[in-house]
Design an enzyme around this catalytic site. Structure first.
Site, PDB file in Angstrom:
ATOM      1  N   ASP A   1      44.279  15.711 -60.035  1.00 34.10           N
ATOM      2  CA  ASP A   1      43.957  16.491 -58.839  1.00 34.10           C
ATOM      3  C   ASP A   1      42.606  16.001 -58.336  1.00 34.10           C
ATOM      4  OD1 ASP A   1      43.750  18.727 -56.905  1.00 34.10           O
ATOM      5  OD2 ASP A   1      45.337  19.626 -58.121  1.00 34.10           O
TER       6      ASP A   1
ATOM      7  N   HIS B   1      45.511  16.056 -52.824  1.00 33.95           N
ATOM      8  CA  HIS B   1      44.928  16.391 -54.127  1.00 33.95           C
ATOM      9  C   HIS B   1      44.680  15.089 -54.904  1.00 33.95           C
ATOM     10  CE1 HIS B   1      45.145  20.769 -53.909  1.00 33.95           C
ATOM     11  NE2 HIS B   1      46.286  20.618 -53.262  1.00 33.95           N
TER      12      HIS B   1
ATOM     13  N   GLU C   1      49.949  21.018 -49.931  1.00 37.11           N
ATOM     14  CA  GLU C   1      48.683  21.081 -49.198  1.00 37.11           C
ATOM     15  C   GLU C   1      48.184  19.704 -48.747  1.00 37.11           C
ATOM     16  OE1 GLU C   1      46.738  25.062 -51.153  1.00 37.11           O
ATOM     17  OE2 GLU C   1      46.490  23.241 -52.320  1.00 37.11           O
TER      18      GLU C   1
HETATM   19  C1  ACM Z   1      49.756  25.056 -55.124  1.00 36.30           C
HETATM   20  O1  ACM Z   1      49.356  26.119 -55.589  1.00 36.30           O
HETATM   21  N1  ACM Z   1      49.028  24.384 -54.247  1.00 36.30           N
HETATM   22  C2  ACM Z   1      51.018  24.481 -55.516  1.00 36.30           C
END
Ligand code: ACM
Ligand code: ZN
Length: 524
Positions: free
Chosen positions: A158, A229, A303
């Site tokens: 991440d 991410h 996201e």
């Molecule tokens: C998430 O909580 N962005 C999968």
């Protein structure tokens, strides 16, 4: 009765049996490896040399992962699979309090027939935001096994850290696994703790953990989050981004800090338009697949901001070349490319529900439904034959405060809502609890957030029949000494079952705005 998850069919019989009377173990050779666990759990009872038998036999008529368990003068287990036989041992382990000190091994006689509701009984672990290490993960796996959970979803990369060795790209861990400090005091804060965080798994470590899990009936699904991410990878290899600026491994967990320095893109997406990015991703997938034999590969996909793609010549050229409508379709195109690559390795792609945004996704992907709101794309995915794993925020985001989502909320989960109908039953693979660790820096805090939510999760995953909160709570109380014996500090009822709305509102506000440890500290 103290068994969690509750068996599908439990009949108590007259009398009790003393496991210390068992002197003979007979295990069908189909269940190679099971004897090790019989010794591990019950060895302390058996060394008295009695004349009774513990027998494990094959019964092909029993459902996969199911078992029967007869606790009579002898103990008889039957199953069609190793996993089923292993779960019978877990039930006996719990009934006999085998993990506790000073127990007598005396168990009520009973007949149990049991099998799971869902085939995907998952638990997630984010080791990017904080790193817990191999011994912790093995313990996590042990506890999952006790609860008959069977999928560990390992979030290994991440913005805040890359935690898995990739031999072709050594800087991913040399640079990407280290950060100087961590954000504290909640999503709206720019404070930090000044403490460096580092750590990663070597490929040997990963293989060792996979094998450890496999013996306990658990598959490990690795998650390499992409295209967003991705900042830890950018810190190591800036050319993977559209704008090749030098960045650090993120120490902040939300948008507040980047905004405070005039930077909007707190979570940037990789440059899909450059062939070098795709090559990087395929190379990483090659090495990850060597470590993790599970038939699934999680690519995150959540996201993903589209801003940089809008202003990138490479991404715009690809949109044009492939006749895509917009950047959302570019995301869909990217996921489909990765899905095709994974298919050549007999892997199915899993992604968070945002992967559906482009509306141009192959329906073979498995979608993990997490957003708190209704996502019509998930409904459409199901209607076109796609499959889902349910991790809805309100029920399964175990990083959230109990004041927001009390234990009863998780326990009361029922799968058919927010676009999912009973006719989709066969498309719901199962459920998964998530443990994001932005605000969890220690094993103690993690255990506090997770237990007793893991008990509620396992019950939801294993047995949806005749749910009764009061009965569950009473059983949980009987179960708790086992958690204590396993060294797990769980959330007490005053925290996990908090009812007063004003208390809840205050704790929640404090948790979000000032002190993410407010509940943890109250629990001490
Ligand atoms: C998430 O909580 N962005 C999968
Ligand atoms: Zn680009």
């Amino acid at each position: 009765m103290n068994v969690i998850p509750k068996p599908q069919k439990y009949q108590q019989k007259q009398g009790k049996v003393d496991l210390k009377g068992i002197g003979k173990i007979e295990i069908d050779q189909k269940f190679d490896g099971l004897a090790e666990f019989v010794q591990e759990y019950f060895g302390k009872f058996f060394d008295k040399g009695g004349d009774k038998t513990l027998k494990v036999t094959v019964d092909e008529a029993i459902a996969k992962e199911g078992y029967s368990l007869d606790v009579d003068d002898d103990v008889s287990i039957a199953a069609s699979s190793y996993e089923g036989a292993f779960y019978a041992l877990q039930t006996l382990r719990i009934m006999s309090y085998a993990d506790c000190k000073d127990v007598d091994g005396i168990v009520d006689k009973c007949h149990i027939e049991d099998k799971p509701e869902f085939s995907w009984r998952g638990l997630h672990l984010d080791e990017s935001r904080h790193f817990f290490g191999k011994e912790f993960v093995k313990k996590y796996i042990d506890m999952m096994a006790m609860h008959k959970l069977n999928v560990l979803h390992w979030h290994l990369t991440d913005d805040q850290g890359w935690r898995i060795e990739i031999k072709k790209y050594p800087l991913l861990t040399e640079i990407g696994s280290k950060r100087e400090k961590s954000n504290i005091h909640g999503w709206h804060s720019t404070d930090d703790d000044g403490t460096p965080v580092s750590g990663f798994y070597t490929q040997e470590d990963a293989k060792e953990v996979v094998e450890y899990a496999q013996k306990r009936g658990i598959i490990i699904v690795p998650e390499i989050d992409m295209p967003a991410h991705f900042q830890a990878a950018f810190a190591a290899y800036p050319h993977l981004a559209c704008r090749e600026k030098k960045v650090e491994v993120a120490w902040y967990f939300g948008g507040k800090y980047p905004l405070s320095i005039g930077q909007k893109d707190w979570n940037r997406s990789a440059c899909i338009g450059k062939p070098t990015t795709m090559q990087f991703i395929y190379d990483v997938i090659d090495e990850i697949c060597e470590m993790f034999p599970a038939p699934y590969f999680h690519i995150g996909g959540d996201e993903a901001p589209k801003e940089e793609w809008k202003n990138c010549e490479h991404c715009q050229a690809l949109i044009k070349e492939k006749g895509l409508k917009d950047e959302k379709q570019l995301q869909g195109y990217f996921i489909n490319q990765v899905q095709k690559y994974l298919a050549t390795k007999n892997k199915r792609l899993l992604g968070w529900n945002e992967v559906l945004e482009g509306k141009n996704l192959d329906s073979s992907v498995v979608v993990q439904y997490w957003v708190p709101t209704l996502d019509v794309n998930v409904k459409n995915h199901l209607n076109s034959g796609g499959q889902v794993v349910l991790s809805k925020h309100k029920y399964f985001y175990f990083d959230m405060p109990y004041a927001q989502y009390p234990l009863q909320t998780t326990y009361s989960f029922q799968p058919y809502f927010d676009g999912i109908k009973p006719c989709h039953k066969d498309s719901v693979l199962g459920v998964e609890g998530t443990v994001w660790t932005e605000w969890i820096a220690t094993p103690e805090k993690l255990n506090f957030q997770l237990y007793p939510r893991m008990e509620a999760l396992s019950e939801v995953a294993w047995n949806q029949n005749e749910k009764n909160w009061k009965e569950f709570k009473a059983r949980l109380d009987e179960f708790k000494p086992i958690l204590t014996a396993c060294g797990i500090g769980y959330a007490k009822d005053e925290i996990s079952c908090v009812r007063n709305l004003i208390t809840r509102a205050k704790r929640r506000a404090k948790w979000y705005n000032a002190d993410e440890n407010v509940e943890f500290d109250l629990n001490k």
